[in-house]
Write an enzyme that holds these catalytic residues in place. Structure first.
Site, PDB file in Angstrom:
ATOM      1  N   ARG A  44      -4.812   9.955   2.999  1.00 37.98           N
ATOM      2  CA  ARG A  44      -5.852  10.488   1.898  1.00 37.98           C
ATOM      3  C   ARG A  44      -6.515  11.359   2.571  1.00 37.98           C
ATOM      4  NH1 ARG A  44      -8.759  13.557  -0.985  1.00 37.98           N
ATOM      5  NH2 ARG A  44      -9.184  13.278  -2.880  1.00 37.98           N
ATOM      6  N   GLU A  51      -4.681  18.519 -10.189  1.00 39.55           N
ATOM      7  CA  GLU A  51      -3.944  17.597 -10.250  1.00 39.55           C
ATOM      8  C   GLU A  51      -2.690  18.144  -9.897  1.00 39.55           C
ATOM      9  OE1 GLU A  51      -4.525  14.204  -9.362  1.00 39.55           O
ATOM     10  OE2 GLU A  51      -6.469  14.650  -8.737  1.00 39.55           O
ATOM     11  N   ARG A  76      -5.165   3.233   0.650  1.00 44.44           N
ATOM     12  CA  ARG A  76      -4.656   4.640   1.238  1.00 44.44           C
ATOM     13  C   ARG A  76      -5.935   4.803   2.349  1.00 44.44           C
ATOM     14  NH1 ARG A  76      -3.833   9.410  -3.302  1.00 44.44           N
ATOM     15  NH2 ARG A  76      -6.379   8.709  -3.723  1.00 44.44           N
TER      16      ARG A  76
END
EC number: 3.1.-.-
Length: 258
Positions: free
Chosen positions: A136, A144, A184
């Site tokens: 990330r 998004e 992540r």
């Protein structure tokens, strides 16, 4: 005579002991060197705690699934670590790049700033099912994409295409900072361009394809929050990328509505 033989035996034993110590020390040093510099990290959870905020990891981007995350194949030691001649590196399937034709609607929208991102060439296809670290990108939030039937945010596709164009199939450096709630690795990213090494988070902000991360949990900036906020302000004032919209819904606001 017996005394001389005894002395020789003692000398041999001492030499054997010293050689054993040297070999043991060499083996331990080799093992430590391997585990520190040459052992591949195969997923985010496998990153040693001593690596976070201290070491840069070298590897290849094998997949880009969203505008602010990607999959990273760790290649410790690079060429000197045997990658490409002793250890195999993943090869991504190339895409035949065809110049995109503009239909009448695209011609009417020719001057929209998003066109320059949509038309960027992406050279490779994502490659999945590899031992990779899910990364990330630190300090930023991209628009998004469509999830679970929810509509995509404006500029989400542009952010994805730009990121694929910039890093997919390329080698870069990551500095792990933390592990987020999705498992992540939140990391600072540096990648090479013809103008030198670039900070990926900063480049996304300059392009107007992300804004400074709004969340309170797992907020990581790699010590560059002030720089990021300054360049977000510049992009916003110049109405670059996502800031060209008359009304902007941030990724954070979008996610809170879901």
């Amino acid at each position: 005579m017996m005394s001389k033989d005894k002395n020789r035996t003692n000398d041999v034993l001492i030499e054997a002991g010293l050689l054993s110590l040297v070999l043991t020390g060499t083996t331990l040093a080799t093992y430590r060197g391997y585990t520190r510099y040459l052992r591949q990290i195969r997923n985010a959870r496998g990153i040693p705690s001593k690596v976070f905020r201290k070491r840069w990891l070298y590897g290849k981007v094998t997949a880009v699934g969203d505008g602010d995350n990607f999959h990273f194949f760790h290649m410790p030691g690079g060429l000197f670590g045997g990658w490409g001649w002793l250890r195999s590196t993943p090869q991504l399937e190339k895409i035949d790049i065809v110049k995109k034709s503009r239909n009448s609607k695209r011609l009417l929208d020719f001057f929209r700033s998003s066109n320059k991102y949509v038309d960027l060439p992406v050279q490779y296809k994502n490659k999945r099912r590899l031992p990779t670290i899910s990364v990330r990108i630190c300090g930023v939030d991209a628009p998004e994409r469509s999830h679970f039937g929810n509509p995509a945010q404006p500029y989400s596709e542009e952010a994805l295409i730009w990121l694929q164009h910039e890093i997919l199939g390329k080698k870069l450096w990551i500095k792990p900072l933390n592990i987020d709630q999705y498992g992540r690795c939140v990391a600072s990213i540096r990648y090479w361009t013809r103008f030198g090494y670039k900070d990926l988070s900063l480049q996304m902000l300059k392009e107007g394809l992300a804004l400074v991360y709004e969340g309170k949990s797992n907020a990581e900036f790699g010590g560059r929050e002030k720089i990021y906020r300054r360049h977000e302000f510049i992009a916003k004032s110049k109405r670059i990328g996502m800031w060209s919209q008359k009304k902007l819904e941030t990724p954070g606001d979008y996610k809170r509505k879901l």
